[in-house]
Design a protein around this motif. Structure first.
Motif, PDB file in Angstrom:
ATOM      1  N   ALA A  73       0.833  -1.465  -0.034  1.00  0.00           N
ATOM      2  CA  ALA A  73      -0.318  -0.261  -0.375  1.00  0.00           C
ATOM      3  C   ALA A  73       0.890   1.370  -0.056  1.00  0.00           C
ATOM      4  O   ALA A  73       1.490   1.416  -0.749  1.00  0.00           O
ATOM      5  CB  ALA A  73      -0.768  -0.086   0.698  1.00  0.00           C
ATOM      6  N   SER A  74       0.708   2.343   0.965  1.00  0.00           N
ATOM      7  CA  SER A  74       1.048   3.306   0.467  1.00  0.00           C
ATOM      8  C   SER A  74       2.564   4.034   1.549  1.00  0.00           C
ATOM      9  O   SER A  74       2.804   4.597   0.898  1.00  0.00           O
ATOM     10  CB  SER A  74       0.217   4.670   0.908  1.00  0.00           C
ATOM     11  N   ILE A  75       3.277   2.828   1.930  1.00  0.00           N
ATOM     12  CA  ILE A  75       4.386   2.247   1.615  1.00  0.00           C
ATOM     13  C   ILE A  75       4.836   2.886   0.704  1.00  0.00           C
ATOM     14  O   ILE A  75       6.105   3.480   1.001  1.00  0.00           O
ATOM     15  CB  ILE A  75       4.770   1.101   3.116  1.00  0.00           C
ATOM     16  N   HIS A 332       6.813   6.606   6.553  1.00  0.00           N
ATOM     17  CA  HIS A 332       5.322   5.423   6.091  1.00  0.00           C
ATOM     18  C   HIS A 332       4.433   5.046   6.550  1.00  0.00           C
ATOM     19  O   HIS A 332       5.076   3.561   6.480  1.00  0.00           O
ATOM     20  CB  HIS A 332       5.624   5.748   4.708  1.00  0.00           C
ATOM     21  N   ALA A 333       2.983   5.281   6.999  1.00  0.00           N
ATOM     22  CA  ALA A 333       2.436   3.693   6.493  1.00  0.00           C
ATOM     23  C   ALA A 333       1.819   3.310   5.332  1.00  0.00           C
ATOM     24  O   ALA A 333       1.736   4.310   4.866  1.00  0.00           O
ATOM     25  CB  ALA A 333       1.388   4.202   7.688  1.00  0.00           C
ATOM     26  N   GLY A 334       0.758   2.345   5.551  1.00  0.00           N
ATOM     27  CA  GLY A 334      -0.206   1.644   4.380  1.00  0.00           C
ATOM     28  C   GLY A 334      -1.350   1.363   5.054  1.00  0.00           C
ATOM     29  O   GLY A 334      -1.132   0.406   5.725  1.00  0.00           O
ATOM     30  N   HIS A 335      -2.548   1.518   3.945  1.00  0.00           N
ATOM     31  CA  HIS A 335      -3.978   1.368   4.998  1.00  0.00           C
ATOM     32  C   HIS A 335      -4.337   0.923   3.237  1.00  0.00           C
ATOM     33  O   HIS A 335      -4.604   1.896   2.944  1.00  0.00           O
ATOM     34  CB  HIS A 335      -4.375   2.057   5.783  1.00  0.00           C
ATOM     35  N   ALA A 336      -4.337  -0.258   3.203  1.00  0.00           N
ATOM     36  CA  ALA A 336      -5.345  -0.831   1.919  1.00  0.00           C
ATOM     37  C   ALA A 336      -5.883  -2.110   2.040  1.00  0.00           C
ATOM     38  O   ALA A 336      -4.477  -2.829   1.089  1.00  0.00           O
ATOM     39  CB  ALA A 336      -5.088   0.339   0.847  1.00  0.00           C
ATOM     40  N   LEU A 337      -6.993  -2.058   1.077  1.00  0.00           N
ATOM     41  CA  LEU A 337      -6.891  -3.902   0.514  1.00  0.00           C
ATOM     42  C   LEU A 337      -7.124  -5.443   1.755  1.00  0.00           C
ATOM     43  O   LEU A 337      -6.055  -6.169   1.201  1.00  0.00           O
ATOM     44  CB  LEU A 337      -6.374  -4.674  -0.836  1.00  0.00           C
ATOM     45  N   GLY A 338      -7.275  -4.699   3.372  1.00  0.00           N
ATOM     46  CA  GLY A 338      -6.881  -5.965   3.295  1.00  0.00           C
ATOM     47  C   GLY A 338      -5.609  -5.617   4.269  1.00  0.00           C
ATOM     48  O   GLY A 338      -5.355  -6.517   5.658  1.00  0.00           O
ATOM     49  N   PHE A 339      -4.674  -4.438   4.346  1.00  0.00           N
ATOM     50  CA  PHE A 339      -3.277  -4.579   4.229  1.00  0.00           C
ATOM     51  C   PHE A 339      -3.061  -3.134   5.645  1.00  0.00           C
ATOM     52  O   PHE A 339      -3.665  -2.199   4.726  1.00  0.00           O
ATOM     53  CB  PHE A 339      -2.466  -4.481   3.293  1.00  0.00           C
TER      54      PHE A 339
END
Length: 384
Positions: A73-75, A332-339
């Protein structure tokens, strides 16, 4: 042998504390728990440690290989931003150049004409994701923005922080136009190889594709496959989100850039994510430039994500003295599609960290702002 601890318990080594926390989460049923989770740490001396827990698929066998790659994700934005910083330091680009002049965007909306490269990197561009940001092949991001009035907030560039994935799709285009190369090749040479990362964006250029985990999201009362499932066209040059393969034979600089998903498409293992964090934390010209804060929330100048956007640098969140995140973290954090996950460098200790939680629900559903951290993630960040 690792000592056992209850969920939220404390041990002498924060790595063990976090591992116990993640392992306990994988033992809980969804949506309170997670399908799988992983953790990596790199000491200031360069010693690596990694662990993984849970299952690759619902009802499947335990996953034991901490080297499996995941769509992070956004990482991914931290890596894209680093390539831009390296391009600036090499004299190919200036942070204050107008976007439209760099990419030759003659039909850009009037508001976009004031956007500088620096604004894209720091989410001060005035662009929004309210009209979406997924540009399916063979579309281009510039045509998408021209056709989507809600992609523009009306805020003057440089004045207001609003997290937008569109910024980083455009930065991918900037890199291709300036350097005349494919995005994946640029990122591999400038960022991934120097960091020790063999993964890549939407699997482009990645030879080892069998060491992977699909992403499942908790939705509609069950875990639903989102990306990188067994039916994807794994022999293709590039794998799109729906699993369809794309050929790169007809690639043109700055036209098909969105195929690589510069904002979220990077596949890497948890150890590789920690290596990205370590690269970010290096005391070199690129590291110092990327970590320089561009925006700090003052209560009026941006969306702070429930207080979790405190400061933002060039593709990096910066925490220091935060009431819920006590460390001196940049990453950086990431959050998308269950991750859900993050790649973080502790500027106080010189330690690099990364964690992955898989099988999460969509924390942004029904919200106007991007949500980053569930309480279970805040617990992890507090241990760094």
């Amino acid at each position: 042998m690792r000592k056992e601890a209850p969920l939220g318990g404390y041990m002498d080594d924060p790595f063990d504390t976090i591992c116990a926390h993640i392992e306990a989460l994988t033992a809980r049923p969804a949506p309170e728990g997670v399908l799988a989770g992983a953790l990596a740490r790199i000491s200031p001396e360069g010693d690596e440690r990694a662990a993984i827990f849970g299952r690759a698929t619902p009802g499947g066998p335990p996953v034991e290989d901490a080297g499996v790659r995941v769509r992070v994700a956004s990482i991914s934005k931290a890596a894209t931003a680093r390539a831009v910083v390296e391009t600036v330091l090499a004299g190919w680009l200036s942070l204050d150049e107008p976007l439209v002049e760099v990419i030759g965007w003659d039909d850009a909306p009037a508001q976009v004409r004031k956007v500088r490269i620096r604004h894209l990197l720091s989410h001060l561009s005035g662009l929004t994701d309210h009209g979406g940001y997924i540009v399916d092949p063979p579309g281009s991001v510039t045509a998408f923005i021209e056709a989507t009035p809600t992609a523009l907030s009306g805020d003057a560039p440089g004045m207001f922080f609003r997290y937008a994935n569109l910024n980083y799709v455009l930065l991918g285009q900037v890199l291709e136009v300036v350097r005349g190369e494919r995005f994946d090749s640029i990122l591999r040479r400038l960022v991934l190889e120097p960091a020790g990362i063999a993964g890549g964006f939407n699997w482009a250029g990645v030879d080892e594709r069998k060491r992977r985990l699909p992403l499942y999201q908790w939705t509609g009362g069950r875990l639903v496959l989102q990306v990188d499932g067994p039916e994807a066209e794994w022999d293709a040059d590039l794998i799109w989100r729906d699993g369809a393969g794309q050929s790169l034979e007809d690639w043109r600089p700055g036209v098909q850039t969105s195929w690589f998903s510069p904002h979220a498409g990077l596949r890497m293992s948890v150890s590789e994510a920690a290596r990205l964090a370590r690269l970010i934390g290096r005391d070199d010209a690129a590291g110092r430039m990327q970590r320089e804060v561009q925006w700090a929330h003052d209560g009026k100048n941006g969306e702070d994500g429930d207080g979790l956007f405190q400061r933002f640098a060039l593709g990096l969140s910066v925490y220091e003295g935060h009431p819920r995140i006590p460390g001196k973290l940049v990453g950086h954090a990431g959050h998308a599609l269950g991750f859900s996950g993050g790649a973080w460098f502790d500027q106080g200790s010189g330690t690099a960290w990364a964690y992955f939680l898989l099988g999460m629900p969509d924390l942004t559903e029904g919200q106007d702002e991007e949500a980053f951290y569930a309480e279970d993630e805040l617990f992890i960040l507090r241990q760094f």
